[in-house]
Enzyme design. Structure first.
Site, short mmCIF file in Angstrom:
data_model
loop_
_atom_site.label_atom_id
_atom_site.label_comp_id
_atom_site.label_asym_id
_atom_site.label_seq_id
_atom_site.Cartn_x
_atom_site.Cartn_y
_atom_site.Cartn_z
N GLU A 270 -57.64 4.13 -35.61
CA GLU A 270 -58.81 4.03 -34.73
C GLU A 270 -59.57 2.72 -34.95
O GLU A 270 -59.80 2.31 -36.09
CB GLU A 270 -59.74 5.22 -34.99
CG GLU A 270 -60.98 5.17 -34.10
CD GLU A 270 -61.84 6.41 -34.22
OE1 GLU A 270 -61.31 7.53 -34.08
OE2 GLU A 270 -63.05 6.25 -34.48
N ASN B 122 -38.16 -23.23 -29.96
CA ASN B 122 -37.53 -21.92 -29.76
C ASN B 122 -36.07 -22.05 -30.17
O ASN B 122 -35.43 -23.06 -29.88
CB ASN B 122 -37.65 -21.53 -28.28
CG ASN B 122 -37.35 -20.06 -28.02
OD1 ASN B 122 -36.90 -19.34 -28.92
ND2 ASN B 122 -37.61 -19.61 -26.81
P1 FAD Z 1 -68.65 19.08 -27.55
O1 FAD Z 1 -67.37 19.79 -27.55
O2 FAD Z 1 -69.28 18.80 -26.26
O3 FAD Z 1 -69.71 19.93 -28.42
C1 FAD Z 1 -71.00 19.45 -28.68
C2 FAD Z 1 -71.87 20.57 -29.16
O4 FAD Z 1 -72.09 21.48 -28.09
C3 FAD Z 1 -71.25 21.41 -30.25
O5 FAD Z 1 -72.26 21.85 -31.09
C4 FAD Z 1 -70.61 22.56 -29.53
O6 FAD Z 1 -70.53 23.69 -30.35
C5 FAD Z 1 -71.59 22.77 -28.39
N1 FAD Z 1 -70.94 23.26 -27.16
C6 FAD Z 1 -69.76 22.85 -26.66
N2 FAD Z 1 -69.51 23.48 -25.50
C7 FAD Z 1 -70.56 24.29 -25.26
C8 FAD Z 1 -70.91 25.19 -24.22
N3 FAD Z 1 -70.09 25.39 -23.18
N4 FAD Z 1 -72.08 25.85 -24.32
C9 FAD Z 1 -72.91 25.67 -25.35
N5 FAD Z 1 -72.64 24.85 -26.37
C10 FAD Z 1 -71.48 24.15 -26.32
N6 FAD Z 1 -69.01 9.31 -29.82
C11 FAD Z 1 -69.10 8.22 -29.03
O7 FAD Z 1 -70.17 7.94 -28.48
N7 FAD Z 1 -68.02 7.42 -28.81
C12 FAD Z 1 -66.82 7.68 -29.37
O8 FAD Z 1 -65.88 6.95 -29.16
C13 FAD Z 1 -66.69 8.81 -30.22
N8 FAD Z 1 -65.51 9.13 -30.80
C14 FAD Z 1 -65.39 10.26 -31.56
C15 FAD Z 1 -64.14 10.58 -32.10
C16 FAD Z 1 -63.99 11.71 -32.87
C17 FAD Z 1 -62.63 12.05 -33.43
C18 FAD Z 1 -65.11 12.55 -33.14
C19 FAD Z 1 -64.96 13.74 -34.00
C20 FAD Z 1 -66.36 12.23 -32.60
C21 FAD Z 1 -66.51 11.09 -31.80
N9 FAD Z 1 -67.73 10.73 -31.22
C22 FAD Z 1 -67.83 9.63 -30.42
C23 FAD Z 1 -68.93 11.54 -31.48
C24 FAD Z 1 -69.13 12.63 -30.43
O9 FAD Z 1 -69.41 12.06 -29.17
C25 FAD Z 1 -70.28 13.50 -30.89
O10 FAD Z 1 -69.93 14.17 -32.05
C26 FAD Z 1 -70.83 14.45 -29.85
O11 FAD Z 1 -72.08 14.92 -30.34
C27 FAD Z 1 -69.95 15.65 -29.59
O12 FAD Z 1 -68.99 15.44 -28.66
P2 FAD Z 1 -67.80 16.49 -28.49
O13 FAD Z 1 -67.15 16.25 -27.20
O14 FAD Z 1 -67.00 16.52 -29.71
O15 FAD Z 1 -68.60 17.86 -28.49
#
Ligand code: FAD
Length: 644
Positions: free
Chosen positions: A36, A456
């Site tokens: 990454e 080359n």
């Molecule tokens: P989600 O799956 O949306 O979950 C977020 C929160 O909401 C969780 O607490 C979950 O339990 C809750 N939730 C999910 N669905 C629901 C629902 N339907 N109803 C109620 N609650 C719900 N951030 C960046 O800005 N750029 C990046 O490039 C980036 N890369 C990342 C790469 C990895 C491998 C990881 C682990 C994180 C990365 N992040 C990045 C951070 C990420 O954007 C944050 O952690 C963000 O807060 C969560 O996104 P998510 O899609 O994982 O969470």
């Protein structure tokens, strides 16, 4: 003997989706790793990062991924944007690439536009994320509130066009109401179309293995790849754990505290710690891939992968030249002219608009026009912004053409120059000396010293196994052959001598000889047909001929090859300076020559041709001193020669 020309239809160029590739590596328990990177802030940083991708490709990552910086105009065309960097890695560095994308606080239109651009660049893998939701964020009915909303949107709009990855949190997402609740939301993302999971960083193998067990218990059955964060400095550790809202375990804090200002000691500790943890993960039988958070650095990551035996020393090449990972190209592009083999990025750039590639045979003038080199800026940046470095490679101040000849010699031999640096690049080589040229280096050095400026070359090869460490490419079990090839610049004096020598070698040796303006353009080759110079024979398949000397594209290459003298080298010096004058004079007066020895089973005759040229140059009466005149007297003018 000339090989039979066929298409390369028998070759397996099918493009498996990343999700399928991961699945099959997991099922066959064949360990892999991914890397990454984040988009750098500056243009120079972007250019440096491209160099890093090239180096890290050598270790054989299954894919790389580029993070999405919502504040950094990630979907734009800026050189430093996430999308642009990801497109560059995929298209120019030949690495399968996944782009992260966040959706919170964005409209459907923006997200669609970003996905469209991503797809057009050839990127087929998205890590679908919510992104960080701050206080300004409020739940939007029907909008993008969670990662799952982006997963659903991608599936709805693009079906199976993208492999979709989602993020998982071994310690639960910090915003979640509970660990269990977070797992259920993770399952929602998989049920909606997520095909594999990459996790947030964690500090012990047990945390990850418990998380995997808990996922399996609720029916999450897709591959789960652990995100590995090698501790590299105290600063980055504190920053990243703060960002991820994780606390650093006490036992790690205790070790780090006394060495926190000693980066080397911390890095060593981080490497050992990550190696041990990864070993435990791999030995558990539950983990077959590792996702490395590189922080855009290479030392620690490479060392850990080497410790684990995952860093490949010898990545199999599908073709002899550097392929692009863009699925369109990988499926359709099967042959390239040899001229660009040391400048693959330039070739990809100049042919990026092609919707069809010559198949099997090249120059059946169905081949579309080459694009201009104008906006090739990402790769030229290094020379523009690091002129001092290039001048220390190619001469701070040139006093004669002999100084230029020396640069070529230093490059070929890998020797240190008078400025105490190794000449690791020339304008005609993107990536340093190729292993094939290395084989010829001592002979080439002799000729470069005398002003035969080679750019080359390849030795002749007669049916070596396709697994050969230097010449091998394609599937196992095949046989590779190639004709000796040599390409170089020479002054007019040598060109005239060469012209007297070449008829003796007809038809065994094919040649092209041209000056910058193309007013003297000689060849004994069939101008409408390319000459295959590399081919492979594989059981049950037609002969594959991926590299050719093509007269049509040579004319295009000629402009680029001469242009590089001016654009990359002469431009390093003050306008009107002696150094600039010397380089411009070479570009204006030298000849570009290529030679092919068609008798590939016999020892190459090309050295003999050059020796005869050197000998003949002593006899050619120009009314001037002969061989070595230019070397001694720098830009001394030699009268126009008529060599038509
Ligand atoms: P989600 O799956 O949306 O979950 C977020 C929160 O909401 C969780 O607490 C979950 O339990 C809750 N939730 C999910 N669905 C629901 C629902 N339907 N109803 C109620 N609650 C719900 N951030 C960046 O800005 N750029 C990046 O490039 C980036 N890369 C990342 C790469 C990895 C491998 C990881 C682990 C994180 C990365 N992040 C990045 C951070 C990420 O954007 C944050 O952690 C963000 O807060 C969560 O996104 P998510 O899609 O994982 O969470």
């Amino acid at each position: 003997m000339s090989p039979v020309t066929n298409g390369i239809n028998g070759h397996d160029f099918s493009v498996e989706s990343l999700a399928d590739k991961i699945l099959s590596r997991v099922e066959s328990k064949d360990p892999f790793f991914s890397l990454e990177f984040f988009p750098p802030r500056t243009e120079q940083g972007a250019a440096n990062l491209i160099g890093r991708f090239d180096r890290m490709r050598a270790g054989g990552p299954l894919f790389v991924d580029i993070t999405w910086h919502p504040a950094g105009d990630p979907g734009s065309d800026k050189i430093t944007s996430s999308t642009k960097i990801a497109g560059t890695v995929l298209n120019y560095c030949g690495l399968d690439t996944m782009l992260h994308m966040t959706c919170v606080k964005q409209t459907k239109e923006t997200i669609k536009k970003n996905l469209e651009k991503t797809k057009n660049l050839g990127i087929r893998n998205i890590l679908a994320l919510r992104g960080d939701a701050d206080e300004s964020w409020g739940y939007q009915e029907g909008g993008f509130n969670y990662g799952v909303d982006l997963v659903r949107f991608i599936k709805q709009e693009y079906g199976d066009d993208f492999s979709i990855c989602v993020a998982g949190y071994p310690n639960g997402h910090p915003d979640s109401t509970s660990y269990q609740d977070d797992l259920l939301h993770l399952k929602e993302k998989i049920d909606a179309g997520g095909q594999f999971i990459i996790t947030q960083l964690f500090f012990t193998a047990e945390e990850f293995l418990t998380f995997v067990k808990d996922c399996r218990e609720i029916g999450i059955n897709c591959p789960i790849i652990p995100g590995i964060f090698p501790i590299q400095t105290n600063r980055s550790l504190v920053q990243l754990t703060k960002l991820s809202k994780l606390s650093i375990p006490e036992e790690i804090q205790k070790v780090i505290e006394p060495i926190k200002d000693n980066d080397a000691a911390i890095r060593k500790y981080g490497i050992d710690l990550a190696t041990d943890m990864c070993r435990t993960l791999l030995n558990s039988g539950k983990v077959h891939g590792l996702h490395m958070y590189t922080l855009n650095l290479e030392t620690a990551t490479i060392q850990i992968l080497k410790n684990l035996g995952l860093w490949c020393q010898d990545v199999a090449k599908p073709l002899p030249w550097k392929t692009s990972a863009n699925p369109e190209r990988r499926e359709n592009e099967t042959v390239r002219p040899i001229f660009w083999c040391d400048r693959p990025k330039s070739y990809i750039h100049r042919t990026q608009g092609w919707d069809e590639f010559p198949n099997g045979r090249w120059g059946d003038s169905a081949s579309p026009a080459f694009g201009e080199l104008k906006d090739y800026h990402l790769f030229f940046l290094r020379s523009r912004t690091a002129k001092d470095k290039l001048r220390s490679l190619w001469g701070k101040e040139l006093t004669s053409e002999a100084d230029v000849w020396k640069v070529f010699k230093h490059f070929i031999t890998g020797a240190v120059n008078e400025n105490g640096v190794k000449v690791t690049e020339t304008p005609w080589n993107d990536d340093g000396l190729s292993p094939e040229t290395n084989v010829l280096s001592s002979t080439l050095s002799r000729y470069n010293e005398l002003g035969v400026l080679t750019i080359n070359s390849q030795p002749n090869v007669n049916a070596v196994p396709s697994t050969h460490p230097i010449y091998g490419w394609g599937d196992k079990g095949g046989y590779i052959s190639q004709k000796a090839y040599l390409e170089f610049f020479i002054n007019k004096h040598y060109a005239e001598a060469l012209k007297t020598v070449l008829p003796k070698y007809h038809p065994r040796v094919n040649y092209h000889m041209i000056n910058k303006c193309g007013t003297t353009d000689h060849t004994n080759a069939d101008r409408s047909n390319p000459n295959a110079v590399t081919w492979g024979i594989f059981a049950g398949k037609e002969i594959i001929q991926p590299t050719v000397v093509d007269p049509v594209s040579f004319i295009v290459w000629k402009d680029e090859a001469f242009g590089l003298w001016h654009e990359r080298w002469a431009s390093l010096y003050e306008k009107g300076s002696k150094s600039q004058e010397i380089i411009n004079n070479i570009a204006d007066n030298y000849y570009l020559v290529n030679l092919v020895d068609n008798d590939y089973p016999a020892d190459s005759i090309l050295w003999e041709v050059l020796d005869e040229m050197l000998a003949a140059s002593q006899k050619v009466d120009l009314g001037k001193k002969s061989n070595g005149v230019c070397a001694e007297n720098g830009t001394q003018k030699i009268e126009e020669l008529q060599i038509h």
